[in-house]
Design a protein around this motif. Structure first.
Motif, short mmCIF file in Angstrom:
data_model
loop_
_atom_site.label_atom_id
_atom_site.label_comp_id
_atom_site.label_asym_id
_atom_site.label_seq_id
_atom_site.Cartn_x
_atom_site.Cartn_y
_atom_site.Cartn_z
N ARG A 1 0.86 -1.09 0.00
CA ARG A 1 0.09 0.01 0.08
C ARG A 1 0.69 1.34 -0.08
NH1 ARG A 1 -5.16 2.33 1.37
NH2 ARG A 1 -6.18 0.31 0.33
N GLU A 2 1.96 1.31 0.69
CA GLU A 2 2.76 2.35 0.70
C GLU A 2 3.41 2.53 -0.60
OE1 GLU A 2 7.13 2.74 2.90
OE2 GLU A 2 5.55 3.15 4.45
N GLU A 3 4.06 1.60 -1.13
CA GLU A 3 4.48 1.71 -2.65
C GLU A 3 3.62 2.20 -3.57
OE1 GLU A 3 8.10 -1.78 -2.43
OE2 GLU A 3 5.94 -2.43 -2.58
N ILE A 4 2.31 1.74 -3.60
CA ILE A 4 1.29 2.29 -4.42
C ILE A 4 1.00 3.74 -4.01
CG2 ILE A 4 -1.25 2.29 -4.84
CD1 ILE A 4 -1.04 -0.80 -4.17
N ASP A 5 0.99 3.96 -2.94
CA ASP A 5 0.63 5.29 -2.55
C ASP A 5 1.80 6.36 -2.81
OD1 ASP A 5 -1.67 5.06 -1.35
OD2 ASP A 5 -0.95 5.12 0.74
N ASP A 6 3.15 6.01 -2.73
CA ASP A 6 4.15 6.45 -3.39
C ASP A 6 4.39 6.85 -4.69
OD1 ASP A 6 6.90 7.66 -2.76
OD2 ASP A 6 7.65 6.05 -3.90
N GLY B 1 1.51 8.96 -5.66
CA GLY B 1 1.41 10.45 -4.77
C GLY B 1 1.66 11.74 -5.49
N TYR C 1 -8.26 9.20 -4.51
CA TYR C 1 -7.62 8.30 -4.82
C TYR C 1 -8.04 6.70 -4.05
CZ TYR C 1 -4.29 12.28 -5.02
OH TYR C 1 -3.92 13.36 -5.46
N ARG D 1 -6.53 3.50 -6.06
CA ARG D 1 -5.77 2.46 -5.09
C ARG D 1 -6.43 0.97 -5.35
NH1 ARG D 1 -6.32 5.96 -0.93
NH2 ARG D 1 -4.44 6.97 -0.61
N GLU E 1 -4.55 -2.34 -6.88
CA GLU E 1 -4.75 -3.72 -6.24
C GLU E 1 -5.59 -4.77 -7.26
OE1 GLU E 1 -6.91 -2.19 -2.78
OE2 GLU E 1 -5.01 -1.53 -1.82
#
Length: 170
Positions: free
Chosen positions: A126-131, A134, A143, A147, A151
């Motif tokens: 999730r962090e890599e997706i948000d990055d 972003g 967003y 996301r 996924e």
């Protein structure tokens, strides 16, 4: 008279030689010289991500990159994403299924950023997706659906990886 540069950029798989003023941005070259208007201009300062294209597979802000810097490089725009008969990529299809687009202004840059992510990482967190998303501003979706689209693509890739060479599920 403005200095001119001779460039040869591979755009969406096609060599595109051109003579451009040295200060022409990659975004302006794509939009004005090549007619690829799917590359959107928002802030023109490299902040909003609307102008994102892929340069050798990596997302870049085409509004703050000079066309001359792309000489000898491969650029992919949103127009180059779909297949030869117009079929959508998995990422584009997931964006449609999850309603990850509303006004559509950020969509080309967002799709390209997501494509670069899933091309380099088949199981992003999730962090890599948000990055990855972003750097692209979306004023409509919040967003959440974007996301969800990522996924879905990741889940689809995991499902394909679970198939053996003969096509049977493990």
């Amino acid at each position: 008279m403005a200095r001119q540069c001779e460039i040869a950029v591979e755009v969406n798989g096609e060599q595109r030689p051109a003579r451009v003023p040295a200060r022409t941005s990659l975004a302006d070259f794509l939009r004005d010289d090549l007619g690829l208007t799917g590359t959107h201009l928002g802030c023109e300062h490299g902040v909003c991500g609307a102008c994102t294209v892929l340069l050798n597979g990596q997302p870049v802000r085409s509004c703050i990159m000079l066309a001359a810097q792309a000489d000898g490089q491969a650029v992919t725009t949103i127009e180059g994403m779909s297949g030869p008969d117009g079929e959508l990529t998995e990422v584009q299809d997931a964006f449609c299924r999850t309603h990850a687009l509303q006004c559509g202004f950020c969509t080309p840059g967002m799709v390209l950023a997501v494509q670069a992510l899933v091309d380099r990482n088949d199981q992003p967190s999730r962090e890599e997706i948000d990055d990855a998303i972003g750097g692209n501003i979306c004023r409509c979706t919040g967003y959440v659906q974007i996301r969800e689209a990522v996924e879905q693509v990741v889940a689809g890739q995991a499902g394909k990886a679970a198939l053996t060479a003969d096509g049977a599920a493990r």
